[in-house]
Design a protein around this motif. Structure first.
Motif, mmCIF file in Angstrom:
data_model
loop_
_atom_site.group_PDB
_atom_site.id
_atom_site.type_symbol
_atom_site.label_atom_id
_atom_site.label_comp_id
_atom_site.label_asym_id
_atom_site.label_seq_id
_atom_site.Cartn_x
_atom_site.Cartn_y
_atom_site.Cartn_z
ATOM 1 N N MET A 11 -40.218 -20.433 18.143
ATOM 2 C CA MET A 11 -40.945 -21.688 18.362
ATOM 3 C C MET A 11 -41.783 -21.954 17.113
ATOM 4 O O MET A 11 -41.798 -21.164 16.184
ATOM 5 C CB MET A 11 -41.886 -21.544 19.566
ATOM 6 N N ALA A 12 -42.527 -23.060 17.132
ATOM 7 C CA ALA A 12 -43.470 -23.307 16.043
ATOM 8 C C ALA A 12 -44.427 -22.118 15.978
ATOM 9 O O ALA A 12 -44.798 -21.564 17.008
ATOM 10 C CB ALA A 12 -44.235 -24.589 16.326
ATOM 11 N N TRP A 52 -39.966 -30.096 17.157
ATOM 12 C CA TRP A 52 -41.428 -29.945 17.148
ATOM 13 C C TRP A 52 -42.072 -31.166 16.520
ATOM 14 O O TRP A 52 -41.516 -31.758 15.597
ATOM 15 C CB TRP A 52 -41.818 -28.682 16.368
ATOM 16 N N ARG A 78 -47.202 -29.142 20.762
ATOM 17 C CA ARG A 78 -46.398 -29.667 19.647
ATOM 18 C C ARG A 78 -44.899 -29.740 19.966
ATOM 19 O O ARG A 78 -44.105 -30.172 19.137
ATOM 20 C CB ARG A 78 -46.627 -28.801 18.398
ATOM 21 N N LEU A 79 -44.527 -29.310 21.170
ATOM 22 C CA LEU A 79 -43.097 -29.317 21.522
ATOM 23 C C LEU A 79 -42.647 -30.741 21.825
ATOM 24 O O LEU A 79 -43.262 -31.433 22.630
ATOM 25 C CB LEU A 79 -42.867 -28.411 22.737
ATOM 26 N N ASP A 80 -41.559 -31.157 21.185
ATOM 27 C CA ASP A 80 -41.070 -32.528 21.373
ATOM 28 C C ASP A 80 -39.918 -32.581 22.386
ATOM 29 O O ASP A 80 -39.595 -33.624 22.914
ATOM 30 C CB ASP A 80 -40.586 -33.060 20.009
#
Ligand code: AMP
Ligand code: GLY
Length: 419
Positions: A207-208, A323, A299-301
């Motif tokens: 993930m980010a 993201w 921040r997850l898109d």
């Protein structure tokens, strides 16, 4: 769809908040949830460690998925039990959950698969350990093997402190059975970063990145906590470091799972130290981090449910996870005295003035219509900004609007602290 989320912290609040972006989800149960979560989900009074009751509830309600937040029910085998009853569950099985439930298990895994980590030795006898004090010099890193809510690690600066920590863990059993076995490690200097990954049997997808602040006071002073704040992306996690992490850590970990017959499905949280000799693994957790999740999921898109569902069905490689460019900063407000003894039941005010932040609740409950504290970590004030500095300023501006007696928080979340 109906989903049940197990847990009661800021992490679970963030997971539920994000899951609700999926319009197909019309009901979320939180087991047991908290005061803030009750605004989004129906809170059911079943503790996260009551795994039989959780299974019965999930079966009775015919939920479409159970998402397990904390490590304890994972280590107890909740996912195995749910799967046996034909209920879809997000999180690793009991076998894989040992990666967090036993530090020695993880060190053996890392060593077996040549994944960079600190040198270590394990002990089950006090005498042997006392005579090895300073074996890798000082500071001496002393870890209770089992689960201790993120508090089972002591970094002893000298022999006297080391002896006290060892006696506390092994003789006074301050962490219960978790301290029956001790892992001692070489001290790693550098900058820490957390890399949370979605994992199924075929893929590992980071993930980010995020940065956590584990010590209670500014400048990384004081006792370890569950985490006093985070930001994402990490300022230290360059493309070059990401490549090193993928090649030297994530890919060998997935290959190691295959070799060892570990069918890991869920979130693998890789705690990293960026040292002068390269990136090394400090620890594995097998769930979303808390409070990393608050920054990272902000921040997850991509739709979170689709990712979790794909993981449970080994289809993770089919999902394109995106993201947001915006940065996120999350500041934890804690009760007076945390991480040691702390009062609860203290009224919280000022939340209605918050603007430009999402306040995820960690330890709150409603009592006679009032919101009061119910734990050590109380609120996670999370803001987004075009730049890191903007997100940071906005988070702190909102923290200052919220009050409860004895509240404390770090003022340096989002600043770089080198050890
Ligand atoms: P752990 O629960 O294993 O993540 O350890 C808690 C914290 O202790 C980490 O986040 C680090 O700040 C610190 N720590 C753990 N292991 C080491 C190590 N080998 N060297 C330096 N610091 C460490
Ligand atoms: N923030 C560290 C953890 O979740 O373990």
């Amino acid at each position: 769809m109906k989903i049940a989320v197990v847990g009661s912290g800021g992490r679970e609040h963030a997971i539920i908040w994000k899951l609700l972006e999926n319009k197909k989800i019309d009901k979320i149960f939180a087991l047991p949830g908290n005061g803030g979560i009750s605004q989004l989900a129906e809170c059911i009074d079943i503790g996260a460690d009551k795994i039989d009751e959780i299974c019965d509830f999930a079966e009775k309600e015919a939920v479409d998925m159970v998402v397990v937040g904390p490590e304890v029910p994972l280590a107890m085998g909740l996912v195995d039990m749910l799967n046996e009853r034909g209920i879809k569950a997000f999180g690793p099985d009991k076998n894989c959950a040992q990666l967090e439930a036993s530090k020695a298990f993880t060190k053996e895994f890392l060593e077996r698969h040549n994944i960079p980590t600190a040198r270590y030795k394990e002990y089950t006898e006090v005498e042997g350990l006392l005579s090895d004090i300073g074996i890798y010099g000082f500071p001496m890193v002393i870890k209770a093997d089992g689960l201790a809510s993120g508090k089972g690690v002591v970094i002893a600066e000298n022999a006297e402190d080391a002896e006290k920590a060892i006696r506390d863990m092994m003789e006074l059993k301050v962490f219960g059975d978790a301290g029956s076995k001790i892992v001692v490690e070489e001290y790693l200097s550098g900058i820490e970063a957390s890399c949370l990954c979605f994992v199924d049997e075929n893929s590992i997808v980071p993930m980010a990145s995020a940065q956590d602040y584990k010590r209670v006071f500014d400048g990384d002073k004081g006792l370890n906590t569950g985490g006093m704040g985070t930001y994402s992306p990490s300022l230290m996690f360059t493309d070059e470091i990401e490549k090193e992490v993928r090649e030297n850590i994530l890919e060998p970990t997935l290959a190691g799972f295959k070799k060892d017959g570990m069918k890991f499905k869920g979130v693998l949280f890789v705690g990293l130290m960026l040292t002068k000799d390269g990136v090394k693994v400090i620890e594995f957790n097998n769930r979303f981090g808390d409070p990393e999740t608050q920054s990272v999921l902000s921040r997850l898109d991509t739709d979170l449910y689709s990712i979790l569902d794909a993981v449970t069905e080994n289809r993770l490689s089919e999902i394109d996870i995106k993201w947001k460019e915006e940065r996120a900063v999350c500041v934890v407000m804690a009760s007076e005295g945390y991480p040691e003894e702390h009062p609860t039941g203290i009224e919280i005010t000022g939340l209605e003035d918050v603007e430009g932040a999402v306040v995820f609740h960690a330890g709150t409950k409603l009592s006679d219509g009032k919101l009061v504290t119910s734990g050590g970590r109380v609120l996670c004030v999370t803001s987004m900004g075009k730049t890191h500095d903007e997100a940071r300023a906005l988070a702190y501006k909102n923290v200052e609007k919220i009050q409860f007696k004895g509240a404390h928080y770090r003022k340096d979340i989002g600043l770089i602290i080198e050890k």
